[in-house]
Structure formats: structure tokens, C-alpha cells
Design an enzyme around this catalytic site. Structure first.
Site, mmCIF file in Angstrom:
data_model
loop_
_atom_site.group_PDB
_atom_site.id
_atom_site.type_symbol
_atom_site.label_atom_id
_atom_site.label_comp_id
_atom_site.label_asym_id
_atom_site.label_seq_id
_atom_site.Cartn_x
_atom_site.Cartn_y
_atom_site.Cartn_z
ATOM 1 N N GLU A 142 45.010 -21.798 21.922
ATOM 2 C CA GLU A 142 43.670 -21.112 22.302
ATOM 3 C C GLU A 142 42.552 -22.097 22.234
ATOM 4 O O GLU A 142 41.489 -22.178 21.581
ATOM 5 C CB GLU A 142 43.428 -20.033 21.403
ATOM 6 N N GLU A 303 50.768 -13.652 22.533
ATOM 7 C CA GLU A 303 50.307 -13.171 20.883
ATOM 8 C C GLU A 303 50.047 -11.835 21.244
ATOM 9 O O GLU A 303 49.023 -11.441 21.971
ATOM 10 C CB GLU A 303 49.338 -13.891 20.380
#
Ligand code: GAL
Length: 671
Positions: A142, A303
Site C-alpha cells: 500500500e 486483501e
């Protein structure tokens, strides 16, 4: 298709690994992502590598027939690294160093950090680059999340100055384009140019926009370094991806994605501290952004939330049905693989309350059964579904630079970029009209309608492309505050909406920022809005039509009353709408419905929390039907014909389908 879990073998006793893997196997898991935070384990001291823990874990994982995705661990630089090279630490807007203690504590502009990252990535790539069961790589984790997208250290300042030199070539050019004559800001040396640390009030908007571009470019370059390093050593068929978030970061996912085989996304419809999930259209928008990042290419959800999330604050507990609903929604909108975060909630560390498929006690219960049900239900048609086309006749323009320009100058305290984008996206979602989120590089002729919301920062070539599209019969929808700025974040000297004025057939001479709880009332005066009345917020452009026809006016005080709020202009064979205010959906919905009807786009009338997504395969059409309501059942009118439950190929439906709260189903029908 791949369905997996994010697993952290380093956080559990080795004796437990086998139990976990057995349970995963029973669930139907076939891929596991590991190692994205494991730097200290793999390089316990500088230059000494030890892969034994992950070697052992991978050996066991593959003995259960599962594949592995490896994360490079650069989101968590270890304590030894920070102690030895403190210059890699980032700084906040006040110039205060962000210390060691959480994660993402590096500035992407640090040459030292590039070097140290390259070394660990290279060591991993050499070690695992030929492993038969390692199918791919995730770079870092991320990028830019948790405010790590913008850093203001000395290192960043020097890199910014260098970036500006490359961009402008001369200070004369920079001074001219930024308008530094304003407030005596003229620079006569590159080293005078600041990163935008705290000042009294606000920085020059041109500097701020360039700073965002610079931050974005820095991440693109950092990722490219990781990709190139991996590519030198890994097998050609191992993929490289990165798990993005799409929250208005100073980052250009599309530019980064050019170096990736496909993109990944972390899907958290609800997270720490949120009292309820974000709206279905808001989740859908994120998936559409993912699909648009590589112009329609499928992506992974690296995710996918599987339990309540939170650090010190815990968010809403996903109810029975949510995991399936959000998984189906992701797949319907373009995800090709789903990896659930996380296998089991950690007992220690910052993320103790990020719950997983299993909770702290490691006992499989409700969530485990739900994931099993999802996986089983996809066995029959999952592969075929992810290969099917996503038809779309509408394009939604989205450009991060425009988002940054709005972040720099929101102009109304009611303005929020994502919410305002959603204002002009959601009516299409509610009418079950599928759209792609596009940039200026796409071929517009593939679409019938292009929605260009809050187009504040304009792009010259794109303006012309839109006009051409309209001339050839397309419909363009603009909103308030269109055409205000050029690429230097300088205001147009043309009468608003600037470059778009002719095309819209209007001028905007005055406007009012609706702050606080202020709102305006808009009244429809011509078809298709005649007789309708709605509230609007955020902003009012007062439109002076030059060619356009008025569809709605304001009707508040004497001054507002009768002034044009929404117009339509005929351009060549097409139409251009200008919605001059943040009008609410009670007017936008009928407006969009009429526009789509005229453009020959089919709409579907469904109760509000119901979403339907169509995919068209070679032989079979799939419709995923999702009831996002936690409380209500709905009767949903199905498209004509006979539909079969794709999970079992048995149950058939025709006409109406009753969906229970949070029920989701994938239907199929032969073409
Ligand atoms: C994601 C992140 C994960 C974990 C998760 C918690 O943003 O990639 O590592 O922190 O959130 O919800």
C-alpha cells in the site's frame, strides 16, 4: 481462480502452522501471500540474509498444494536500518521527523533507501525467483497509505528542486508559470524553492500541485526500481503486482501500474472506527477504479476483509452474508482473485484487533463457514465468470491531478472529492448502468455517454476530444466548477467555464460557495426535469445560456430565483449537459434516466440497496445480484429469460427474484 489468505507464519508458533494449513486446505484455499512485513527476519543485520523461516513455511504450504505470493518487505524498514541510516525517515508538514515505531517510515526520495530496498529485494529475488510454487510478487505494501504519500524532509526538498529543474529547465519559466510575482515569491536560485511545509495560511497552488505530481512520480520511480530488480532475477512467469488503495493519495496508480503485470487492491468496505460500511456505490467506484487502472484488465483483491478491523478503535462487525456479498461484488466488477485478510487475528502488535477468518483463539466458526460457502459456490463457474467481458457504455472521467487540485482548494467546506465524484457516479450505479472509470487516454468512441464530474483542472487535448465526441453524437455531462484551471493550476482568463464554454453553450458570470449547512432549491423548468424540485449543496454556478437550453433554475431568494442551474446544449449530433450545482439524487436520477434513455442505454429499475452486475462470456451471460441491505428483503426484476443459479447449475429463476437481507447470488443464462 485463485482464492487465498494473507498469512503471517512469523506471528505463530511453528507447531501451529500445520493446523492452519490443514484448515486452509479444507476451506479450498489455493494461494497464500506472505512476507510483506518480514524484513528483520530475512535480513537480521545489514547484508546478512536468512530466509529459513519463510523457506520452512513455503515448504509446508506447498506440501498442501498451495501456491505462494511473496511481498517485498519494504513497508517496514527494521530498527537496525533506521538506527544506522536515520536520513531515510520521512518528515511531516511541520518538518518534524516521523520516527520508527509503526510502518511506512521512509521517504521514497531517499537514495539510501532505494539502495537498501534494492538489496533486500535482490536477495529475495535471487532466493525465490526460481521457486516453482512462488507464482508472483507484491512490491512493498500500500504505497502512500497512512499519510506516507507526502514527505517534507530535507532530502525531499532537494529532490523536489531537482524534479522542478527537470520539468521547467529555467527559473524564468517556473516563475512565469507559477505566477511567483504574486507576494514577492520570485525565485532566483533553485535551492530557494521549498517543499510546502507549514506557513502562515497557504502556499502557492501551482507549487502545491507540482509537489503532488513530484510525490507521485517518486513512488512510480521507487516501484520501478523494485520491479526492475525483481525482473532481473525472477522467472518470466512470476507476476509482479502492488496492492493499491484509492483514497486521493499523491500517487498515480495508473503510472505505477504500467510497470506491473496487473494491479491489486485492498478491499475494506468497513475499517477501524467506522460505524457502518461505506455505501455500495462507493465500494463499486473503487472496483471500477481498479479495473480502469490498466484499461479494463482484471485485478487481484490482495486483501479482502474477513472480519471487523481496527487498531485502537474497532469498526463495524461485518454481518453474516457480508463476506460473500463483497466477494461477489469484487468478482463481478473485475477481480480475478480474492485473498482474504487475514487468516487469523494477531495476538500482539498494533493490529491486534484486525480480525480475520479465525479470531485470536484460532477456532474455525461462522466466518470460516462463510468463506467455505463462498469458495464452494465459485467452483463451478468462477473461472468462466472472471474471463467474461464487462460491458460498459458510460465513461466516468477521473484524474488524480484534478483530485489534488481540489484538495488544494476545496472552495467550500462541504466539498469532498470522493463524495462529489460519487454524486455524479451513483445515479448510474442505481440505474444498473455499467461504466468504466477512464482517463484522457482512452478511445471515447467506445462509449455513448461520458460523465466528467467536477472537472476543475482541465486538460487541453481532452477538452477537444470531448467536443469531438459530442459532435459525433455522444452525450457529455459536466458539473459545477468546470473549466476553471489549466495544468499549472492557474485560473483560466476566459469566461467560465473557460475552454468548455462554447461546447456547453453557456457562460458562468457569478457563483456562490454554499458553506456550512447552506443549500439551494432547484426547480425543473423543462423536460425531462419539468415539475421536479430538489435541494442542492456545496456550490451554485449561475449559468448564462448563450446557446444552451435551460432545464432547471434556482428558486430561492429574489436574487437566486430564475437563474439557470442545469442546461443542455446541442453540439453537432450530440448533447452537452451542465449541472451547475451539487443537486441531490432526487433530480439527478430522473435526469440520468432520461439521458440514458435518449442515448439508447438500458436502465434497470431496482430497489436502492440492490446492485446488479452483468458480465458477458462467450457462451454464457452472468448477472450478479447483490442485496446490500442488512434489514430488508427485496423483489428484484430479472432481465428477460431463464436464469440459473451459477453456484449449482440447478435452481432456475424467471421474472422476479426475492433477495433476503445481504443475500447475493450469481445467475447465468446461455447466450
Ligand atoms: C491494510 C494493510 C494491512 C493491514 C490492514 C488492516 O491497509 O495493507 O497490512 O494493516 O489494512 O485492516
Amino acid at each position: 481462480m485463485f482464492i487465498g489468505v494473507d498469512y503471517y507464519p512469523e506471528q505463530w508458533p511453528r507447531e501451529r502452522w500445520e493446523t492452519d494449513l490443514k484448515l486452509m486446505k479444507e476451506l479450498g484455499i489455493n494461494v497464500i501471500r506472505i512476507s510483506e512485513f518480514g524484513w528483520t527476519l530475512m535480513e537480521p543485520e545489514e547484508g546478512t540474509y536468512d530466509f529459513s523461516l519463510y523457506d520452512d513455511a513455503i515448504k509446508l504450504i506447498t506440501s498442501y498444494g498451495m501456491k505462494v505470493v511473496l511481498g517485498t518487505p519494504t513497508a517496514t524498514p527494521p530498527a537496525w536500518l533506521i538506527q544506522k541510516y536515520p536520513e531515510v525517515l520521512p518528515a511531516d508538514e511541520n518538518g518534524v521527523t516521523i520516527g520508527f515505531g509503526a510502518r511506512r517510515h521512509y521517504t521514497v526520495n531517499s537514495k539510501t533507501y532505494h539502495l537498501l530496498s534494492k538489496r533486500i529485494v535482490e536477495a529475495m529475488a535471487k532466493h525465490y525467483g526460481d521457486h516453482p510454487d512462488v507464482i508472483g510478487w507484491q512490491t512493498d505494501n500500500e504505497y502512500g497509505h497512512e499519510k506516507s504519500d507526502r514527505s517534507y524532509s530535507e532530502v525531499d526538498q532537494e529532490a523536489f528542486q531537482e524534479w522542478l529543474l527537470q520539468k521547467y529547465g529555467s527559473l524564468e519559466e517556473l516563475n512565469h508559470r507559477w505566477g511567483t510575482v504574486f507576494w514577492s515569491q520570485t525565485y532566483d536560485n533553485w535551492s530557494q524553492i521549498p517543499v510546502p511545509r507549514k506557513v502562515y495560511q497557504e502556499h502557492n497552488p501551482s507549487l502545491l500541485l507540482d509537489f503532488n505530481r513530484f510525490c507521485a512520480d517518486a513512488y512510480t520511480a521507487y516501484n520501478r526500481m523494485q520491479v526492475e530488480t525483481l525482473r532481473e532475477h525472477i522467472r518470466e512467469d512470476q507476476f509482479i503486482t502492488h496492492n493499491f488503495v484509492y483514497t486521493g493519495l499523491a500517487q498515480d496508480q495508473k503510472a505505477i501500474a504500467e510497470d506491473l503485470d496487473f494491479i491489486s487492491f485492498d478491499n475494506y468496505p468497513v475499517w477501524g472506527g467506522l460505524a457502518e460500511p461505506i455505501k455500495p456505490a462507493a465500494i463499486a467506484r473503487q472496483h471500477d477504479l481498479c479495473r480502469g487502472t490498466k484499461n479494463g484488465k482484471g485485478y487481484w483483491v490482495m486483501e479482502e476483509l474477513s472480519g471487523a478491523q481496527g487498531w485502537s478503535q474497532i469498526g463495524y462487525l461485518p454481518r453474516p452474508g457480508h463476506l460473500k456479498l463483497w466477494t461477489y461484488q469484487a468478482i463481478a466488477r473485475g477481480a480475478e482473485a480474492i485473498v482474504y485478510f487475514r487468516w487469523r487475528a494477531a495476538r500482539f502488535g498494533t493490529e491486534q484487533f484486525c480480525h480475520g477468518i479465525l479470531d485470536h483463539d484460532g477456532v474455525p466458526r461462522r466466518k470460516y463457514k462463510e468463506v467455505k460457502d463462498v469458495i464452494d459456490s465459485l467452483k463451478r463457474r468462477g473461472d468462466d465468470l472472471i474471463a467474461a467481458d464487462f460491458p460498459a457504455e458510460v465513461g466516468f472521467y477521473h484524474d488524480p491531478e484534478n483530485d489534488w487540485a481540489w484538495q488544494i482548494q476545496p472552495q467550500s467546506d462541504q466539498f469532498d472529492f470522493i463524495q462529489e465524484f460519487l454524486r455524479f457516479y451513483e445515479p448510474a450505479h442505481a440505474l444498473q448502468v455499467q461504466g468504466n472509470i477512464i482517463r484522457d487516454d482512452v478511445d471515447l468512441s467506445a462509449y455513448k455517454v461520458i460523465v466528467v464530474p467536477i472537472y476543475f483542472l482541465t486538460k487541453k487535448g481532452f477538452n477537444e476530444k470531448l467536443e469531438q465526441f459530442a459532435r459525433q453524437g455522444g452525450t457529455v455531462i459536466f458539473s459545477y466548477r468546470t473549466g476553471v484551471k489549466d495544468q499549472d493550476n492557474v485560473v483560466s482568463e476566459k469566461t467560465l467555464p473557460g475552454e468548455l464554454s462554447n461546447m456547453c453553450g453557456i457562460e458562468v458570470h457569478e457563483y456562490d460557495s454554499l458553506r456550512g449547512s447552506r443549500s439551494a432549491t432547484v426547480k425543473g423548468t423543462a423536460a425531462p426535469l419539468e415539475g421536479l424540485s430538489a435541494e442542492s449543496s456545496v456550490w451554485c454556478d449561475f449559468i448564462e445560456p448563450t446557446e444552451a437550453e435551460v432545464l432547471a433554475t434556482y428558486e430561492d431568494d429574489e436574487w437566486f430565483s430564475g437563474r439557470a442551474a442545469i442546461t443542455r446544449n446541442y453540439v453537432g449530433r450530440g448533447q452537452v449537459y451542465y449541472i451547475g450545482t451539487g443537486v441531490d439524487r432526487s433530480m439527478l436520477l430522473p435526469l440520468y434516466e432520461a439521458i440514458f434513455k435518449e442515448a439508447g442505454i438500458e436502465t434497470t429499475d431496482t430497489p436502492e440497496p440492490v446492485e446488479m452486475v452483468t458480465r458477458v462470456g462467450d457462451d454464457v451471460t452472468y448477472v450478479t445480484v447483490l442485496n446490500h441491505s442488512v434489514e430488508e428483503s427485496f423483489d428484484v426484476k430479472l432481465p428477460a429469460g431463464k436464469w440459473i443459479d451459477a453456484s449449482n447449475g440447478e435452481e432456475t429463476f424467471e421474472g422476479t427474484l426475492t433477495l433476503k437481507p445481504l443475500q447475493s447470488i450469481i445467475l447465468e443464462s446461455s447466450n
